[in-house]
Design an enzyme around this catalytic site. Structure first.
Site, PDB file in Angstrom:
ATOM      1  N   ASP A   1       0.818  -1.207   0.000  1.00  0.00           N
ATOM      2  CA  ASP A   1       0.000   0.000   0.000  1.00  0.00           C
ATOM      3  C   ASP A   1       0.863   1.274   0.000  1.00  0.00           C
ATOM      4  O   ASP A   1       1.775   1.403   0.820  1.00  0.00           O
ATOM      5  CB  ASP A   1      -0.867  -0.048   1.271  1.00  0.00           C
TER       6      ASP A   1
ATOM      7  N   GLU B   1       1.917  -0.296  -4.828  1.00  0.00           N
ATOM      8  CA  GLU B   1       1.002   0.778  -5.203  1.00  0.00           C
ATOM      9  C   GLU B   1       1.827   2.071  -5.191  1.00  0.00           C
ATOM     10  O   GLU B   1       2.080   2.643  -4.132  1.00  0.00           O
ATOM     11  CB  GLU B   1      -0.169   0.880  -4.223  1.00  0.00           C
TER      12      GLU B   1
END
Ligand code: GLC
Length: 509
Positions: free
Chosen positions: A200, A255
């Protein structure tokens, strides 16, 4: 096929709150996911990425983690996870977890301890700055809400940094103790047998220690879309070292929310940082041939020179679904499947796109997400009404449109459905080296159409997508047969040189 598995794989994202509820509380859980692994095996994906199911106060629906090494009771137990992993592996499905390294929940014991006093041993695990309560240390904006990425802690009279909600304080990765503790969280899951991680906002973990202001012209953007500091690369190399100490080609998918793609490319390192990075600007491109031609060219230009393998994604848990973005017509959703699965790179599917789902309409009283992302997180309908295959037919978010028809059981019974189209494409792709790993070359075709050739040692394939709402003549040199058609028509016949409006084809040479 030679080379690592993740280059030829198709990954399927599961947002566990919305996948399937087995225990009747209206929220999806690990057991609900396990019960539907047969669907994923039948569909023909290679790996699943599961959005966070760790302990969390759920201010950001799991992306605010209060214990990285346990399952939130809402989703089940560690035993449920082990059972899920074992069943997935038995079916040949790899499992990626969603690791959230940039921040924790403010309820995480680390932050509670850090916040308790300026002298706390964990104080420097987070990012604190002196100042006055009326002036944040810099102009960085937080995501989701207007306002600074700083919160004043009145008790200890310092600011702490949070690129997302105030309940998501940023970890201080400049502190070796944080690095070591976060590496341990990876090992915890690697030891249990997971095949890798989606990481993330991983481009945010290294920060400029001077915390300089964002340039004035960019200051309206949240800092999480701007942070791009050299120290992150060393941190990623160390994380890669942790992963590579384990056998079996475990993978790191980052990401990296930076634009343009040239700024993402360095995060692949020299085969020593991330194996794969998301490439988000195509996700926001409109349904237009010219826009997609540019996206494909930009991606190739940014990644090919450094040998970085691309990824493609049309939908996820943070953005309106592509069918919704493209105006709702099923023809486009079907053509988009041939586009996504026909491009050179690793495709990521978002649960429910194989059912042609659109975003749910969310009445104001049912809004849950501070970032306005509830629509794409609507629950997956497995069967018809009333309960749609959920143990509790009244889930945490409303059902998506037309769920009485667009559900896995109804579409599974109709060989002409979009669900069967996805399955045919995934099955074909698996058996075709040119599509999985072949080179890609754009072809000259009329406006409104894109076509490219995929070649390997085996036969060439051609992908043609008619983005326009008119029939198009697209003559091609050589003779081809239609291996797959977005509307299902003419499969198995010789290519006629014509495409119907918003039709896409896979042609076999
Ligand atoms: C990523 C996630 C998003 C989350 C945010 C903060 O962008 O995809 O859902 O809210 O990070 O963790």
């Amino acid at each position: 096929m030679t080379g690592p598995w993740w280059k030829s794989a198709v990954v399927y994202q599961v947002y566990p709150r919305s996948f399937c509820d087995a225990n009747g509380d209206g929220v999806g859980d690990l057991e609900g996911l396990r019960e539907h692994l047969d669907h994923l095996e039948w569909l023909g994906v290679d790996a699943i990425w599961i959005s966070p199911f760790f302990r969390s106060p759920m201010r950001d629906y799991g992306y605010d983690v209060s214990d990285f090494c346990d399952v939130d009771p809402l989703f089940g137990t560690l035993e449920d996870f082990d059972h899920l992993l074992e069943d997935a592996h038995a079916r040949g499905l790899r499992v990626l977890l969603d690791w959230v390294p940039n921040h924790t929940s403010d309820r995480h014991p680390w932050f509670r301890e850090a916040r308790a006093s300026r002298d706390s041993a964990k104080r420097s695990w987070y990012v604190w700055r002196d100042g006055s309560p009326d002036r944040p240390p810099n102009n960085w904006r937080a995501a989701f809400r207007e306002g600074p990425s700083w919160t004043w802690d009145a008790a200890t009279r310092q600011w702490y940094l949070h690129l997302f909600l105030p309940e998501q304080p940023d970890l201080n990765w400049a502190n070796p103790a944080v690095v070591a503790a976060m590496h341990d969280t990876l090992r915890f899951w690697l030891d249990r047998g997971v095949d890798g991680f989606r990481m993330d906002v991983v481009h945010c973990i290294g920060k400029d220690p001077a915390l300089p202001d964002a340039p004035e012209e960019l200051a309206r953007l949240p800092w999480c879309a701007l942070n791009d500091h050299a120290s992150t690369h060393g941190l990623l190399r160390d994380i890669r070292g942790v992963i590579e100490a384990y056998p079996g080609e475990r993978v790191m998918v980052g990401e990296v929310v930076l634009f343009p793609a040239e700024r993402v490319a360095p995060y692949y390192g020299r085969e020593d940082e991330l194996h794969l990075c998301f490439n988000f600007s195509p996700l926001w491109a409109p349904w237009e041939a010219e826009a997609w031609r540019r996206q494909i060219a930009d991606t190739e230009r940014a990644l090919d020179p450094v040998g970085a393998w691309p990824t493609w994604v049309l939908s996820n848990h943070d953005n309106p679904r592509h069918r919704t973005r493209y105006g709702g017509a099923e023809a486009r959703a079907r053509a988009a499947a041939l586009l996504l699965l026909g491009l050179r790179g690793t495709p990521f599917l978002y649960a429910g796109e194989e059912l042609g789902l659109e975003d749910a309409a969310i009445p104001e009283a049912r809004i849950r997400d501070p970032g306005g992302r509830d629509g794409c997180r609507a629950p997956i309908p497995w069967e018809g009404p009333d309960a749609y295959g959920w143990a509790n037919g009244d889930p945490w978010l409303p059902w998506p449109p037309d769920a009485a028809r667009r559900n896995a059981r109804a579409l599974g019974a109709d060989p002409r459905s979009i669900l069967h189209l996805y399955r045919r494409l995934l099955t074909l792709r698996r058996g075709v080296p040119s599509l999985q790993r072949g080179a890609q070359e754009m072809l000259a075709v009329p406006d409104g159409v894109l076509a490219w050739r995929r070649t390997s040692d085996a036969e060439p394939w051609i992908v043609v997508v008619n983005f326009s709402d008119a029939e198009q003549r697209v003559p091609l040199e050589g003779s081809f047969r239609v291996a797959a058609a977005s509307d299902g028509r003419s499969e198995g016949t010789a290519y006629s040189g014509r495409l119907a409006p918003e039709q896409a084809l896979w042609l076999r040479g």
